[in-house]
Design an enzyme around this catalytic site. Structure first.
Site, PDB file in Angstrom:
ATOM      1  N   ILE A  43     -28.165  46.227  -2.061  1.00  5.81           N
ATOM      2  CA  ILE A  43     -29.426  45.831  -1.424  1.00  5.81           C
ATOM      3  C   ILE A  43     -30.547  45.694  -2.448  1.00  5.81           C
ATOM      4  O   ILE A  43     -31.666  45.345  -2.119  1.00  5.81           O
ATOM      5  CB  ILE A  43     -29.809  46.821  -0.298  1.00  5.81           C
ATOM      6  CG1 ILE A  43     -30.786  46.184   0.697  1.00  5.81           C
ATOM      7  CG2 ILE A  43     -30.375  48.122  -0.882  1.00  5.81           C
ATOM      8  CD1 ILE A  43     -30.992  46.966   1.963  1.00  5.81           C
ATOM      9  N   GLY A  44     -30.233  45.991  -3.715  1.00  7.06           N
ATOM     10  CA  GLY A  44     -31.204  45.815  -4.791  1.00  7.06           C
ATOM     11  C   GLY A  44     -30.505  45.698  -6.134  1.00  7.06           C
ATOM     12  O   GLY A  44     -31.148  45.595  -7.172  1.00  7.06           O
ATOM     13  N   GLY A  45     -29.156  45.748  -6.065  1.00  5.63           N
ATOM     14  CA  GLY A  45     -28.348  45.700  -7.284  1.00  5.63           C
ATOM     15  C   GLY A  45     -27.225  46.713  -7.267  1.00  5.63           C
ATOM     16  O   GLY A  45     -26.594  46.977  -8.287  1.00  5.63           O
ATOM     17  N   SER A  46     -26.938  47.301  -6.102  1.00  3.12           N
ATOM     18  CA  SER A  46     -26.049  48.460  -6.013  1.00  3.12           C
ATOM     19  C   SER A  46     -24.575  48.194  -6.268  1.00  3.12           C
ATOM     20  O   SER A  46     -23.801  49.130  -6.426  1.00  3.12           O
ATOM     21  CB  SER A  46     -26.206  49.126  -4.645  1.00  3.12           C
ATOM     22  OG  SER A  46     -27.492  49.674  -4.532  1.00  3.12           O
ATOM     23  N   SER A  55     -26.202  51.983  -6.177  1.00  2.00           N
ATOM     24  CA  SER A  55     -25.725  53.172  -5.485  1.00  2.00           C
ATOM     25  C   SER A  55     -24.202  53.222  -5.327  1.00  2.00           C
ATOM     26  O   SER A  55     -23.673  54.231  -4.868  1.00  2.00           O
ATOM     27  CB  SER A  55     -26.376  53.237  -4.099  1.00  2.00           C
ATOM     28  OG  SER A  55     -26.048  52.103  -3.310  1.00  2.00           O
ATOM     29  N   SER A  56     -23.501  52.158  -5.742  1.00  2.00           N
ATOM     30  CA  SER A  56     -22.031  52.190  -5.675  1.00  2.00           C
ATOM     31  C   SER A  56     -21.466  52.817  -6.956  1.00  2.00           C
ATOM     32  O   SER A  56     -20.487  52.328  -7.527  1.00  2.00           O
ATOM     33  CB  SER A  56     -21.472  50.769  -5.484  1.00  2.00           C
ATOM     34  OG  SER A  56     -22.085  50.119  -4.399  1.00  2.00           O
ATOM     35  N   LYS A 112     -16.759  52.743  -0.649  1.00  2.54           N
ATOM     36  CA  LYS A 112     -18.003  53.497  -0.808  1.00  2.54           C
ATOM     37  C   LYS A 112     -18.235  54.415   0.384  1.00  2.54           C
ATOM     38  O   LYS A 112     -17.863  54.093   1.522  1.00  2.54           O
ATOM     39  CB  LYS A 112     -19.152  52.497  -0.958  1.00  2.54           C
ATOM     40  CG  LYS A 112     -20.495  53.091  -1.361  1.00  2.54           C
ATOM     41  CD  LYS A 112     -21.483  51.963  -1.599  1.00  2.54           C
ATOM     42  CE  LYS A 112     -22.861  52.469  -1.969  1.00  2.54           C
ATOM     43  NZ  LYS A 112     -23.788  51.354  -2.254  1.00  2.54           N
TER      44      LYS A 112
END
Length: 587
Positions: free
Chosen positions: A246-249, A225-226, A150
């Site tokens: 950090i929240g589901g990324s 975000s990934s 990433k």
């Protein structure tokens, strides 16, 4: 004392006013020119970054063509069809060479990025790493495996952009610990993948490198975000990738793209050398983790990373090697399960997948126990959102240099820009009609004192204690639960930040959690979606319905969870779910 008539003074005052007006106009003009020059400078930086990216891809294409000219008989499809374990075995027995494998994946990655815009940068040093691993006396666990990383995971000499203009001058001075360990284990990092602007989104678009698309449907997002990792691996251009969560990324791109992804306990893998536009947020920690096409690939990656080299390079990582015995066990599991968290109900296909998986596990001899996660509404607004918007969102807004905001984030940015008093008043007005929206705005108002922040940290600890107590009361080994999906239409994730309740919970708790694809969206699911109303039948519920519509054939996944430091047990459940779902498809 001489006194002058008023009329004699007036011309002087008129001259003063004219001078002031001229000064004001020139100052305004200077500000306009300065802003224009600043924006022009920003545009130049963005153009230069895109040009560098495109030149790297051209170089990548050139070396692939050179290899093709030298070795025209390579069976590319045969190599790409191998699982990670199969590929690793072929490399170790030398029936395949690392060079052949690397250039095969480079060629496929170029093809995938032309379709999805998933690559942020080619890593030309992969050719040097190729030479180095062939000189190593001992072959590492990932010997000869091409790997993608990433955008914000440090690789020496390469940008860490986070999709932000302000980071276009940020060059990694050395490899991150994770990259060092991957190299030590014989892996070959060959590409860095695209991310959403600021990383704080589960879409995948930024103003510098553009929108990444889902390889299965270009109208859909790969998640974030990934998201660059998700698109590249799902498209076949990488066999193993490293993302962050950090929240589901990690889990959301895995869900949207039909991959397996693991978010470990935050401190299980080293974060050293991974950048973040907002440093210092510790209450809800970030975690790095693997993404791949199957669960065994995740297990092999974790086994490779959890080695003495990582423990030596980063003493803050607990020296806990991978427990193969736990992962390989066939003992029946006591599995807690739920198909809704009571805050943001998921589309019919996701609940169907959960119910079918629960039934398959029960038939296979595992014990299934109903489990209800407590107070998710409270966790989302009071614990999760207040962590990231403790200052009312000011620090986050500051990262948008020159006011350049990606369209996918404008809704979130506009919400943050509302003054604190405005957020509180709007929350008060909206509370009777739209309670979720009201609590969201109230959370965005942030905190007003250090004491309030300390109390907030204590509330997170108290909630973790409460959750673990409920888990232990039921004597659970693991939990099976939903994950957000199927893939959203591009642009929609930014309108529904709070829809990630299914994944953010395990960031707040800092539990290991992974995603496994088990099915695809059917015509019947699409018909049932038309009747979906959610819990509140409000704007958010209607927006979710629009976001997931038109998803027939797209992947459907479930989420598996274990207690902290029990990644092997989480992977064990994931493997069991994967095996059962594959048996069902083969039947």
């Amino acid at each position: 004392m001489i006194q002058l008539p008023l009329r004699q003074l007036l011309p002087e005052r008129e001259v003063d006013h004219s001078a002031a007006l001229a000064l004001l106009c020139s100052s305004a003009a200077a500000v306009v020119v300065w802003k224009w020059l600043d924006k022009r400078q920003i545009q130049k930086k963005m153009e230069e970054a895109r040009r560098t990216r495109d030149e790297g891809l051209k170089k990548m294409a050139k070396i692939v063509q050179q290899f093709r000219d030298q070795v025209p008989s390579v069976q590319m499809d045969a190599i790409l069809s191998l699982s990670l374990l199969e590929l690793s075995g072929r490399l170790r027995e030398e029936s395949l060479s690392p060079k052949t494998v690397l250039y095969t994946y480079l060629e496929k990655a170029l093809e995938v990025t032309q379709q999805t815009n998933c690559l942020r940068h080619f890593i030309p040093e992969c050719e040097e790493q190729l030479q180095e691993i062939q000189q190593q006396e001992e072959k590492g666990l990932l010997y000869g495996i091409p790997i993608s990383i990433k955008d914000h995971i440090g690789y020496k000499g390469h940008l860490l952009t986070c999709g932000l203009v302000q980071c276009l001058g940020t060059v990694a001075q050395e490899d991150s610990v994770l990259v060092k360990v991957l190299k030590k284990q014989g892996a070959i990092p060959f590409a860095m993948t695209n991310v959403p602007q600021s990383l704080f989104s589960y879409d995948c678009s930024n103003p510098i490198f553009g929108q990444t698309l889902n390889p299965f449907n270009h109208k859909k997002s790969p998640g974030g975000s990934s998201g660059g990792e998700g698109a590249l691996i799902a498209g076949g251009g990488s066999i193993l990738g490293i993302g962050s969560d950090i929240g589901g990324s990690i889990r959301l791109p895995s869900s949207f793209c039909g991959l397996c992804g693991l978010k470990p306990t935050a401190e299980r893998l080293s974060l050293s050398g991974a950048s973040d536009p907002l440093n210092g947020i510790l209450a809800v920690p970030c975690a790095l983790g693997p993404m791949a096409r199957d669960v065994d690939s995740l297990a092999l990656c974790m086994k490779a990373l959890l080695c003495q080299e990582m423990f030596r390079l980063d003493p803050t990582v607990p020296p806990i090697p991978f427990n193969e015995e736990v992962y390989s066990s066939s003992a029946p599991l006591r599995v807690g399960y739920y198909d809704t968290d009571g805050y943001f109900p998921l589309p019919p296909c996701m609940r169907r997948a959960l119910q079918e998986t629960r039934g398959a596990l029960q038939t296979a001899g595992h014990q299934l126990v109903p489990f209800s996660p407590p107070r998710i509404h409270y966790v989302m607004t009071e614990l999760f959102l207040k962590t990231f918007f403790a200052d009312g969102g000011r620090a986050w807004l500051d990262v948008f240099t020159g006011g350049i905001v990606d369209p996918s984030l404008k809704s979130q940015v506009n919400d943050c820009k509302i003054p604190r008093l405005g957020k509180k008043l709007l929350a008060l007005i909206l509370k009777p009609l739209f309670p979720r929206l009201a609590d969201y705005l109230s959370a965005l108002a942030g905190m007003r004192s250090v004491k309030e922040m300390w109390n907030h940290h204590h509330e997170i600890q108290a909630y973790r204690t409460e959750f673990i107590a409920r888990w232990r009361e039921l004597q659970l080994d693991v939990v099976l639960c939903p994950v957000l999906g199927p893939a959203f239409t591009t642009g929609y994730p930014g309108k529904l930040l709070t829809a990630i309740s299914s994944t953010m919970l395990y960031n707040v708790l800092n539990f290991p959690a992974g995603v496994v694809p088990v099915s695809t969206v059917t015509e019947a699911d699409e018909e049932e979606l038309k009747l979906y109303q959610g819990y509140c039948d409000d704007r958010w519920d209607r927006t979710l319905k629009q976001a997931v519509a038109g998803a027939v054939g797209l992947p459907v996944a479930v989420q598996c969870v274990a207690l902290p430091w029990r990644e092997e047990l989480c992977l064990r459940l994931m493997k069991e779910v994967e095996t059962l779902s594959r048996k069902k498809k083969a039947a």
